[in-house]
Scaffold this motif. Sequence first.
Motif, PDB file in Angstrom:
ATOM      1  N   GLY A 134       0.827  -1.211   0.000  1.00  0.00           N
ATOM      2  CA  GLY A 134       0.000   0.000   0.000  1.00  0.00           C
ATOM      3  C   GLY A 134       0.853   1.249   0.000  1.00  0.00           C
ATOM      4  N   THR A 135       0.598   2.151   0.931  1.00  0.00           N
ATOM      5  CA  THR A 135       1.324   3.421   1.000  1.00  0.00           C
ATOM      6  C   THR A 135       2.652   3.303   1.740  1.00  0.00           C
ATOM      7  N   GLY A 136       2.993   2.106   2.184  1.00  0.00           N
ATOM      8  CA  GLY A 136       4.253   1.913   2.891  1.00  0.00           C
ATOM      9  C   GLY A 136       4.146   2.135   4.379  1.00  0.00           C
ATOM     10  N   LEU A 137       2.977   1.936   4.921  1.00  0.00           N
ATOM     11  CA  LEU A 137       2.746   2.143   6.345  1.00  0.00           C
ATOM     12  C   LEU A 137       3.750   1.377   7.211  1.00  0.00           C
ATOM     13  N   LEU A 138       4.149   0.181   6.767  1.00  0.00           N
ATOM     14  CA  LEU A 138       5.096  -0.625   7.544  1.00  0.00           C
ATOM     15  C   LEU A 138       6.531  -0.129   7.465  1.00  0.00           C
TER      16      LEU A 138
ATOM     17  N   ALA B 130       8.706  -3.287  -2.104  1.00  0.00           N
ATOM     18  CA  ALA B 130       7.266  -3.153  -1.895  1.00  0.00           C
ATOM     19  C   ALA B 130       6.536  -3.540  -3.175  1.00  0.00           C
ATOM     20  N   ILE B 131       5.475  -4.348  -3.021  1.00  0.00           N
ATOM     21  CA  ILE B 131       4.608  -4.645  -4.156  1.00  0.00           C
ATOM     22  C   ILE B 131       3.165  -4.412  -3.739  1.00  0.00           C
ATOM     23  N   ASP B 132       2.379  -3.957  -4.703  1.00  0.00           N
ATOM     24  CA  ASP B 132       0.964  -3.690  -4.458  1.00  0.00           C
ATOM     25  C   ASP B 132       0.288  -3.549  -5.811  1.00  0.00           C
TER      26      ASP B 132
ATOM     27  N   MET C   2      -0.866   4.114  -4.593  1.00  0.00           N
ATOM     28  CA  MET C   2      -0.385   3.853  -3.233  1.00  0.00           C
ATOM     29  C   MET C   2       1.112   3.577  -3.231  1.00  0.00           C
ATOM     30  N   LEU C   3       1.600   2.850  -4.226  1.00  0.00           N
ATOM     31  CA  LEU C   3       3.037   2.551  -4.288  1.00  0.00           C
ATOM     32  C   LEU C   3       3.870   3.807  -4.469  1.00  0.00           C
ATOM     33  N   SER C   4       3.339   4.800  -5.165  1.00  0.00           N
ATOM     34  CA  SER C   4       4.098   6.044  -5.322  1.00  0.00           C
ATOM     35  C   SER C   4       4.298   6.702  -3.959  1.00  0.00           C
ATOM     36  N   LYS C   5       3.319   6.580  -3.070  1.00  0.00           N
ATOM     37  CA  LYS C   5       3.472   7.092  -1.704  1.00  0.00           C
ATOM     38  C   LYS C   5       4.494   6.250  -0.934  1.00  0.00           C
ATOM     39  N   ALA C   6       4.457   4.942  -1.137  1.00  0.00           N
ATOM     40  CA  ALA C   6       5.423   4.067  -0.470  1.00  0.00           C
ATOM     41  C   ALA C   6       6.846   4.415  -0.907  1.00  0.00           C
TER      42      ALA C   6
ATOM     43  N   SER D 255      13.754  -0.077  -1.649  1.00  0.00           N
ATOM     44  CA  SER D 255      14.704  -0.001  -2.759  1.00  0.00           C
ATOM     45  C   SER D 255      14.007  -0.205  -4.100  1.00  0.00           C
ATOM     46  N   CYS D 256      12.834  -0.823  -4.053  1.00  0.00           N
ATOM     47  CA  CYS D 256      12.072  -1.100  -5.266  1.00  0.00           C
ATOM     48  C   CYS D 256      10.591  -1.120  -4.924  1.00  0.00           C
ATOM     49  N   CYS D 257       9.793  -0.508  -5.764  1.00  0.00           N
ATOM     50  CA  CYS D 257       8.333  -0.577  -5.651  1.00  0.00           C
ATOM     51  C   CYS D 257       7.807  -1.045  -7.001  1.00  0.00           C
ATOM     52  N   LYS D 258       6.999  -2.095  -6.978  1.00  0.00           N
ATOM     53  CA  LYS D 258       6.551  -2.713  -8.228  1.00  0.00           C
ATOM     54  C   LYS D 258       5.057  -2.996  -8.152  1.00  0.00           C
ATOM     55  N   VAL D 259       4.346  -2.627  -9.216  1.00  0.00           N
ATOM     56  CA  VAL D 259       2.917  -2.921  -9.295  1.00  0.00           C
ATOM     57  C   VAL D 259       2.746  -4.407  -9.603  1.00  0.00           C
TER      58      VAL D 259
END
Length: 151
Positions: free
Chosen positions: A7-11, A25-27, A32-36, A43-47
């Motif tokens: 999600g938004t990277g709450l963790l 992070a994946i979602d 939401m990932l752009s916020k994460a 280091s990486c956020c992937k849809v």
Amino acid sequence: MLDAGAGTGLLSHCLKDAGVKEATAIDISPEMLSKAMRSGFYSCCKVVDLKKSFGFADNAFDVSLCLGTLTYMEPADDTIAELCRVTRVGGYVIFSMRTDLCEKWEGALQNFVDKKIWAHMGTSEGFDYLPANPEYGQNILVKVYIYKTLQ
């Protein structure tokens, strides 16, 4: 570490405070990932659609987390199998589940134990899920499950 359903990277704050140095992070939601990603932790956020292949190599992560997300999945989806596949042998798959959904998942979770894909390391007692929400309150709690991958 993989944060599946980030999600938004709450963790991210908790993981950083716990000493985690690198996480992906994946979602399913790019918004939401752009916020994460703005958290500066991942280091990486992937849809990724968690009901399908995650698109990572086998054994890519030491730990895979899936907190607050299985509510939207079904045991027949590939989510649990993918969490196991991308987690190295001897690594950990950690996820949360609402108590009103636990029974629905019992067979699938036990099937992975029976096939020696993972070993059950423990399950927390139920604790507040959304205590301020009148639909949940003390009726629906959440548990955290920990499994160690064996193959």
